[in-house]
Design an enzyme around this catalytic site. Structure first.
Site, PDB file in Angstrom:
ATOM      1  N   GLU A  84       0.851  -1.204   0.000  1.00  0.00           N
ATOM      2  CA  GLU A  84       0.000   0.000   0.000  1.00  0.00           C
ATOM      3  C   GLU A  84       0.882   1.248   0.000  1.00  0.00           C
ATOM      4  OE1 GLU A  84      -2.485   1.532  -0.711  1.00  0.00           O
ATOM      5  OE2 GLU A  84      -4.037   1.516   0.826  1.00  0.00           O
ATOM      6  N   ASP A  85       0.383   2.320  -0.578  1.00  0.00           N
ATOM      7  CA  ASP A  85       1.156   3.566  -0.599  1.00  0.00           C
ATOM      8  C   ASP A  85       1.111   4.264   0.761  1.00  0.00           C
ATOM      9  OD1 ASP A  85      -1.549   4.178  -0.850  1.00  0.00           O
ATOM     10  OD2 ASP A  85      -1.324   5.570  -2.525  1.00  0.00           O
ATOM     11  N   ASP A 141      -4.019   6.145   6.032  1.00  0.00           N
ATOM     12  CA  ASP A 141      -4.449   7.423   6.619  1.00  0.00           C
ATOM     13  C   ASP A 141      -5.510   7.119   7.691  1.00  0.00           C
ATOM     14  OD1 ASP A 141      -5.069  10.086   7.027  1.00  0.00           O
ATOM     15  OD2 ASP A 141      -6.028  10.397   5.110  1.00  0.00           O
ATOM     16  N   ARG A 147       1.624  12.277  -9.684  1.00  0.00           N
ATOM     17  CA  ARG A 147       2.095  10.906  -9.413  1.00  0.00           C
ATOM     18  C   ARG A 147       3.543  10.714  -9.859  1.00  0.00           C
ATOM     19  NH1 ARG A 147      -2.287   7.686  -7.903  1.00  0.00           N
ATOM     20  NH2 ARG A 147      -4.252   8.140  -8.933  1.00  0.00           N
ATOM     21  N   PHE A 175      -1.433  16.483   3.268  1.00  0.00           N
ATOM     22  CA  PHE A 175      -1.732  15.707   2.067  1.00  0.00           C
ATOM     23  C   PHE A 175      -0.460  15.573   1.237  1.00  0.00           C
ATOM     24  CE2 PHE A 175      -3.599  14.536  -1.973  1.00  0.00           C
ATOM     25  CZ  PHE A 175      -4.523  13.605  -1.548  1.00  0.00           C
TER      26      PHE A 175
HETATM   27  P1  5GP Z   1      -7.538   5.828   4.198  1.00  0.00           P
HETATM   28  O1  5GP Z   1      -8.695   4.946   3.851  1.00  0.00           O
HETATM   29  O2  5GP Z   1      -6.509   5.154   5.061  1.00  0.00           O
HETATM   30  O3  5GP Z   1      -7.998   7.130   4.788  1.00  0.00           O
HETATM   31  O4  5GP Z   1      -6.854   6.255   2.851  1.00  0.00           O
HETATM   32  C1  5GP Z   1      -6.139   5.366   2.095  1.00  0.00           C
HETATM   33  C2  5GP Z   1      -6.011   5.799   0.673  1.00  0.00           C
HETATM   34  O5  5GP Z   1      -6.316   7.172   0.488  1.00  0.00           O
HETATM   35  C3  5GP Z   1      -4.575   5.637   0.226  1.00  0.00           C
HETATM   36  O6  5GP Z   1      -4.373   4.386  -0.361  1.00  0.00           O
HETATM   37  C4  5GP Z   1      -4.395   6.778  -0.742  1.00  0.00           C
HETATM   38  O7  5GP Z   1      -4.806   6.346  -2.027  1.00  0.00           O
HETATM   39  C5  5GP Z   1      -5.343   7.837  -0.241  1.00  0.00           C
HETATM   40  N1  5GP Z   1      -4.650   8.801   0.638  1.00  0.00           N
HETATM   41  C6  5GP Z   1      -4.680   8.915   1.972  1.00  0.00           C
HETATM   42  N2  5GP Z   1      -3.904   9.926   2.406  1.00  0.00           N
HETATM   43  C7  5GP Z   1      -3.371  10.452   1.296  1.00  0.00           C
HETATM   44  C8  5GP Z   1      -2.450  11.528   1.070  1.00  0.00           C
HETATM   45  O8  5GP Z   1      -1.943  12.215   1.968  1.00  0.00           O
HETATM   46  N3  5GP Z   1      -2.127  11.752  -0.234  1.00  0.00           N
HETATM   47  C9  5GP Z   1      -2.630  11.045  -1.271  1.00  0.00           C
HETATM   48  N4  5GP Z   1      -2.233  11.369  -2.489  1.00  0.00           N
HETATM   49  N5  5GP Z   1      -3.477  10.033  -1.085  1.00  0.00           N
HETATM   50  C10 5GP Z   1      -3.845   9.744   0.177  1.00  0.00           C
END
Ligand code: 5GP
Length: 178
Positions: free
Chosen positions: A99-100, A103, A165, A152
């Site tokens: 996973e990238d 959050d 990206r 972000f």
């Molecule tokens: P979560 O469900 O944990 O809130 O978010 C996960 C997904 O949201 C990540 O896989 C990513 O695609 C996107 N995401 C969350 N935080 C960020 C951020 O700071 N920057 C970007 N570009 N994507 C984010």
């Protein structure tokens, strides 16, 4: 024309590369004799996944899934959808999710739940970035790259509205209060 936010370097490319190398060493130690399935989460993990797997010198296979939780801006919608599911069964296999960024944790919790139901032999998570400040559900990251502040981030595969990206560094968007 709308104003584009300006990306500022948060994690320089050299530090990203060193982090990926460290993660590869940890994964090698644990998976060299297991022929795991690495499941990349599109689109954000595609560069990380590409760099990581080239450092792994053992048998493995690659799958991709795609989930959507974010809309256009920088706020999560909170609703997770599986847009592309696994192309092959993973029953009885060692699965490592790539996973990238984690959050709120909602996306990865949803995916891990989906994969667990496929009855893999083991299921672990590798995330390049962790943003723990906004966590809504507990998530165990077995292989963690770096913890980032509550901003972000874009670059190295991560986007804002499908832009940025391609940036080689992990950057923050100026003025982002996420
Ligand atoms: P979560 O469900 O944990 O809130 O978010 C996960 C997904 O949201 C990540 O896989 C990513 O695609 C996107 N995401 C969350 N935080 C960020 C951020 O700071 N920057 C970007 N570009 N994507 C984010």
């Amino acid at each position: 024309m709308s104003v584009q936010p300006e990306p500022l370097v948060l994690v320089p490319r050299q530090e990203v590369a060193a982090t990926v190398q460290r993660l590869a060493a940890e994964i090698k130690r644990d998976y060299h004799d297991k022929a795991p399935v690495l499941v990349g989460v599109l689109k954000g993990s595609f560069i990380f996944m590409a760099d990581l797997i080239r450092m792994l010198d053992f048998r493995l296979t690659v799958e991709f899934v795609s989930l959507s939780s974010y809309g256009k801006g920088t706020e999560s919608s909170g609703r997770v959808k599986l847009v592309r599911c696994l192309a092959s069964p993973v029953r009885g296999q060692d699965v490592l999710v790539i996973e990238d960024i984690v959050d709120t944790g909602l996306t990865i919790a949803f995916l891990l739940d989906y994969l667990r139901k496929k009855k893999p032999a083991s299921l672990k998570l590798c995330a390049l970035l962790d943003k723990p400040a906004r966590r809504k559900v507990p998530v165990t990251i077995d292989y963690l790259g770096l913890t980032v502040p509550d901003k972000f981030v874009v670059g190295y595969g991560l986007d804002w509205d499908e832009k940025f990206r391609h940036l080689p560094d992990v950057c923050v968007l100026e003025g982002s209060e996420d």
